[in-house]
Scaffold this active site. Structure first.
Site, short mmCIF file in Angstrom:
data_model
loop_
_atom_site.label_atom_id
_atom_site.label_comp_id
_atom_site.label_asym_id
_atom_site.label_seq_id
_atom_site.Cartn_x
_atom_site.Cartn_y
_atom_site.Cartn_z
N CYS A 38 0.83 -1.20 0.00
CA CYS A 38 0.00 0.00 0.00
C CYS A 38 0.87 1.26 0.00
CB CYS A 38 -0.92 -0.01 1.22
SG CYS A 38 -2.33 1.12 1.03
N ASP B 262 -6.34 -2.85 11.48
CA ASP B 262 -5.21 -1.93 11.60
C ASP B 262 -5.10 -1.48 13.04
OD1 ASP B 262 -3.07 -0.37 10.86
OD2 ASP B 262 -4.17 0.84 9.40
#
Length: 205
Positions: free
Chosen positions: A8, A127
């Site tokens: 990412c 996360d």
């Protein structure tokens, strides 16, 4: 089943190409102005058009106006949308694209309840919770909080590196892992050797 890998925070075509050639399943483009890894439309188009076939392009958004998301989709051929804010299921399903919903994990987080709420998501991305920061913290959360049999596929993010990714895969057996800062030489600038080590570490020995 092997664990998928998403790289990412891609900001350069050469980093996307490196990730693809090294075996990444997906790359992430951040459409969030406050992020040091944010990209604009023309930049994103250049990156996506540089990719070979069969690499999934994921667009990351944080509480974006729906018209902004639609405008980006009109210009950038994204395969999947990833929502990192407070978006509800109705919001997430309006764009005619598969979506991933991120959850910032705290000790009190009910991951399974969240997964059931977003049952139309392709996956739930876990996360690290840091107050006021919507991901990209470089910090790991308490993996003990991850349920063994979640009703949705799980993607683990937050503080992953080439060094700890074998452990997270061995302990949690997630559908996928997602890394950004852990494979960088500077924010938004990826390190080819670190990407290679991360992908190698994510595969069965």
């Amino acid at each position: 089943m092997r664990t998928r890998v998403k790289i990412c925070g891609i900001t350069r075509p050469e980093d996307a190409i490196d990730a693809a050639h090294l075996g990444a399943d997906a790359i992430g483009l951040v459409f969030y102005a406050k992020s040091p890894r944010a990209v604009h439309i023309e930049q994103a188009k250049t990156i996506v058009h540089a990719l070979p076939a069969f690499v999934t392009t994921v667009g990351l958004f944080v509480n974006a106006d729906a018209n902004e998301v639609k405008n980006i989709l009109n210009h950038v051929p994204l395969d999947v949308l990833q929502f990192h804010g407070d978006e509800n299921p109705e919001y997430c399903t309006q764009f005619a694209r598969p979506y991933i919903k991120a959850l910032r994990v705290q000790e009190s987080t009910d991951i399974e309840a969240f997964a059931q709420q977003h049952y139309l998501a392709q996956a739930i991305l876990l996360d690290t919770y840091v107050k006021g920061v919507q991901g990209g913290t470089g910090q790991a959360f308490n993996w003990q909080l991850v349920p063994e049999n979640c009703s949705q596929p799980l993607i683990i993010a937050g503080g992953l590196t080439p060094e700890n990714v074998p452990q997270v895969i061995q302990e949690l057996k997630p559908y996928a892992v997602d890394v950004s800062g852990g494979v960088e030489q500077a924010k938004g600038i990826k390190d080819k050797a670190k990407i290679a080590a991360f992908i190698k570490g994510s595969q069965p020995s």
